[in-house]
Each structure stands twice: as structure tokens, then as C-alpha cells.
Design an enzyme around this catalytic site. Structure first.
Site, mmCIF file in Angstrom:
data_model
loop_
_atom_site.group_PDB
_atom_site.id
_atom_site.type_symbol
_atom_site.label_atom_id
_atom_site.label_comp_id
_atom_site.label_asym_id
_atom_site.label_seq_id
_atom_site.Cartn_x
_atom_site.Cartn_y
_atom_site.Cartn_z
ATOM 1 N N GLN A 186 0.827 -1.200 0.000
ATOM 2 C CA GLN A 186 0.000 0.000 0.000
ATOM 3 C C GLN A 186 0.864 1.254 0.000
ATOM 4 O O GLN A 186 1.893 1.309 0.663
ATOM 5 C CB GLN A 186 -0.899 -0.014 1.246
ATOM 6 C CG GLN A 186 -2.146 0.813 1.080
ATOM 7 C CD GLN A 186 -3.272 0.356 2.001
ATOM 8 O OE1 GLN A 186 -3.336 -0.799 2.377
ATOM 9 N NE2 GLN A 186 -4.155 1.249 2.355
ATOM 10 N N SER A 237 4.065 -6.516 2.783
ATOM 11 C CA SER A 237 2.706 -6.466 3.339
ATOM 12 C C SER A 237 1.685 -6.987 2.326
ATOM 13 O O SER A 237 1.705 -8.160 1.977
ATOM 14 C CB SER A 237 2.391 -5.042 3.814
ATOM 15 O OG SER A 237 1.167 -4.991 4.497
ATOM 16 N N LEU A 238 0.829 -6.115 1.814
ATOM 17 C CA LEU A 238 -0.134 -6.493 0.770
ATOM 18 C C LEU A 238 0.559 -7.229 -0.385
ATOM 19 O O LEU A 238 0.014 -8.169 -0.973
ATOM 20 C CB LEU A 238 -0.821 -5.229 0.246
ATOM 21 C CG LEU A 238 -1.458 -5.299 -1.143
ATOM 22 C CD1 LEU A 238 -2.718 -6.129 -1.103
ATOM 23 C CD2 LEU A 238 -1.749 -3.904 -1.664
ATOM 24 N N ARG A 282 -9.424 -8.778 2.711
ATOM 25 C CA ARG A 282 -8.441 -8.186 3.635
ATOM 26 C C ARG A 282 -8.649 -6.674 3.756
ATOM 27 O O ARG A 282 -8.660 -6.116 4.850
ATOM 28 C CB ARG A 282 -7.034 -8.488 3.097
ATOM 29 C CG ARG A 282 -5.871 -7.935 3.921
ATOM 30 C CD ARG A 282 -4.581 -8.283 3.185
ATOM 31 N NE ARG A 282 -3.366 -8.035 3.953
ATOM 32 C CZ ARG A 282 -2.647 -6.934 3.875
ATOM 33 N NH1 ARG A 282 -3.030 -5.948 3.063
ATOM 34 N NH2 ARG A 282 -1.529 -6.798 4.592
ATOM 35 N N HIS A 322 -0.623 -3.829 10.985
ATOM 36 C CA HIS A 322 0.451 -4.637 11.572
ATOM 37 C C HIS A 322 0.642 -4.350 13.070
ATOM 38 O O HIS A 322 1.764 -4.232 13.547
ATOM 39 C CB HIS A 322 1.763 -4.452 10.795
ATOM 40 C CG HIS A 322 1.619 -4.774 9.349
ATOM 41 N ND1 HIS A 322 1.413 -6.063 8.896
ATOM 42 C CD2 HIS A 322 1.592 -3.983 8.245
ATOM 43 C CE1 HIS A 322 1.279 -6.038 7.580
ATOM 44 N NE2 HIS A 322 1.370 -4.797 7.173
ATOM 45 N N GLN A 376 0.311 -12.148 9.563
ATOM 46 C CA GLN A 376 0.880 -10.898 9.033
ATOM 47 C C GLN A 376 0.095 -9.645 9.432
ATOM 48 O O GLN A 376 0.665 -8.569 9.605
ATOM 49 C CB GLN A 376 0.955 -10.996 7.497
ATOM 50 C CG GLN A 376 1.811 -9.947 6.847
ATOM 51 C CD GLN A 376 1.225 -9.496 5.525
ATOM 52 O OE1 GLN A 376 0.158 -8.913 5.466
ATOM 53 N NE2 GLN A 376 1.937 -9.781 4.447
#
Length: 293
Positions: free
Chosen positions: A9, A88-89, A113, A195, A244
């Protein structure tokens, strides 16, 4: 070894993916399929939307995923990853690229998500902040001694760590960090505390979706954010992907491990050049480039 890395992101931009759509029938078909799967014309927002529209979590995450995965697919026979990772993503993009998830399942999970994270963000006032110029251990120690929820969330490169938590705790942490010599401790324009433990409701929601999705054995190892090492077992990949959402992104450690395991050429697949910039700060001696469309 050739490593492909996928952004997360923040890499979005107006007009993203339009060149792919216009120049590749394969890309065009996948974008149209994505509109059907999502139930709204995401291509309209990607190609012509404002920066504000692209910032909406329900748009941002699928948009970056689509740009990355479709770009990888247009490489055809030239796309031969020996190792993959995603920030991440971006880990979802990496899992489609190495055959663990189908395009359709990957997109559905990313959409789920995004919605779950949005909901968790709205439930509590929270944010993230970038901290520059301090050792990781100093930032971790300060976070531990602040009242309220505040944790290290993104280990992006040496000297750049993002913290995440309740807004009041982040404000207090930023004050203390500046007092300890941080070059910057600046709140980020994000929807909430990604996170961090505050994402627990989203983690539970995503876990249910992941556990109902088929995960195949990978064609090459994926280096996952949570463990910062190669994983090639489908069940382990699932567990790490679920963890995650509330665990830190260990990007610095992930890249260092990939280099230690023989990664010599790193290619960023997706919008922007954020990961190439981080690569140069993690290890200047390793080649890092992007895909030329």
C-alpha cells in the site's frame, strides 16, 4: 538467483495499469475479469480516478495487487522467479506469481483483507508513524515503555522503521523518539494501525477466508514478512499470511536473508519504485530494477 519483489500500500498512482490495459489483450481480459469479481469497475478508478479515490482501502489494495500480478503475467515466458517476496499487501501478489494462489482467489482474499482492515480501522482511533535515524532496538524499547498500544510495524530498511498503534500512544512515542535523536518521527496519512494488535478483528476475519481457500505448493520459495525466511510449504504459508495482519513486516531482514540465500538480481513488479529505493539502503551492492512495460 533472480528475485521478484512486489510493493504494498502507498505505491498507487492515478492512471496505474492503463498502459497495460491498452497494450496487452491478456491484461485487458484480466482487468475485465477483476471488475466482475469485485462487483465494481475498479479499472475506472485506477485509470481515471483521483488520488483521493485511489486512497480508499477497498480500492488501494486490489488496485496495487492487480497492477503487480497482471504486469507479471504479461511477461509470459520471461517471468521465471527463483525466489519471491512482497511488502505487506505485496505478499499476496508474490503468492499468485509463484503459483500458490490463483488470480481469482488472490484478488478475492485481497478484497476481503481490505474490507476487514477498513472495519478494524473504524473501530478505534489509530495511526502509524515513520521513524528515521534511530537503531531498531532503541525504537522498540521506547514503544515498550509508552502507555497504550504502540509497536514496531514495518522494518523497511536500516534507520527507517514505522510504528503503529493508538493515536494518543503514537503521539507520545513520537515526542520521546525525537527527544532520543530521531531525525524524523512523523505520522503517516493512513487509515489506521496496520500490523499491530489493533488489527486482531481483521486477522480473525481474514483467517476464515484464507482457511477456505485452496493454497497450492509454490513453484519457488516465498520469503514471508512474518518470519523473514524462505517458506515452501502451503500450510505454513497460510499461517504466516494470517499472522501478518497483527505482526510486523520484517522487510529489511527478508531482503538480507534473500541475499544470503543467493539472491543477486531483484526486480520490482508493480507500481512505483519504493522497493528499489529500500533495496539501495539495505544493500547497495545488489542489482535492483523495475519491469519496463
Amino acid at each position: 538467483m533472480k528475485a521478484y519483489i512486489f510493493p504494498g500500500q502507498g505505491a498507487q498512482f492515478t492512471g496505474m495499469g492503463l498502459d497495460l490495459y491498452e497494450n496487452s489483450p491478456l491484461a485487458q481480459g484480466l482487468f475485465e475479469q477483476a471488475n466482475q469479481i469485485l462487483g465494481f469497475p475498479i479499472t475506472d478508478i485506477m485509470f481515471e480516478g483521483t488520488a483521493e479515490q485511489l486512497k480508499e482501502t477497498k480500492v488501494t489494495q486490489p488496485a496495487i495487487f492487480l497492477h503487480s500480478v497482471i504486469l507479471a503475467k504479461t511477461l509470459g515466458a520471461n517471468f521465471k522467479p527463483e525466489m519471491v517476496a512482497g511488502h505487506s499487501l505485496g505478499e499476496f501478489s508474490a503468492l499468485v506469481a509463484n503459483g500458490v494462489l490463483s488470480f481469482e482467489d488472490g484478488l478475492k482474499l485481497v478484497s476481503k483483507r481490505a474490507m476487514a482492515m477498513q472495519k478494524a480501522c473504524e473501530a478505534q482511533e489509530s495511526t502509524m508513524a515513520a521513524v528515521l535515524g534511530l537503531e531498531d532496538v532503541v525504537v522498540e524499547e521506547i514503544c515498550e515503555n509508552i502507555d497504550g498500544v504502540v509497536v514496531a510495524a514495518n522494518y523497511n530498511c536500516p534507520g527507517q522503521l514505522v510504528i503503529s498503534g493508538e493515536t494518543s500512544a503514537i503521539d507520545k512515542a513520537c515526542e520521546v523518539l525525537k527527544g532520543k535523536g530521531a531525525k524524523r518521527a512523523l505520522k503517516l496519512p493512513v487509515g489506521g494501525a496496520f500490523h499491530s494488535p489493533l488489527m486482531e478483528p481483521a486477522r480473525e476475519e481474514l483467517a476464515a477466508a484464507i482457511n477456505n481457500t485452496t493454497f497450492n505448493e509454490p513453484i519457488c520459495p516465498v520469503y514471508q514478512n512474518v518470519v523473514a525466511k524462505a517458506v515452501d510449504n502451503a500450510d505454513e504459508i497460510k499461517e504466516n499470511l494470517i499472522a501478518q495482519l497483527t505482526a510486523p513486516v520484517r522487510w529489511t531482514q527478508t531482503i538480507q536473508q534473500m541475499i544470503a540465500d543467493g539472491g543477486t538480481e531483484f526486480i520490482e513488479v508493480g507500481p512505483g519504485k519504493v522497493l528499489q529505493g529500500l533495496m539501495r539502503k539495505i544493500d547497495r551492492n545488489v542489482a535492483a530494477s523495475g519491469v519496463v512495460v
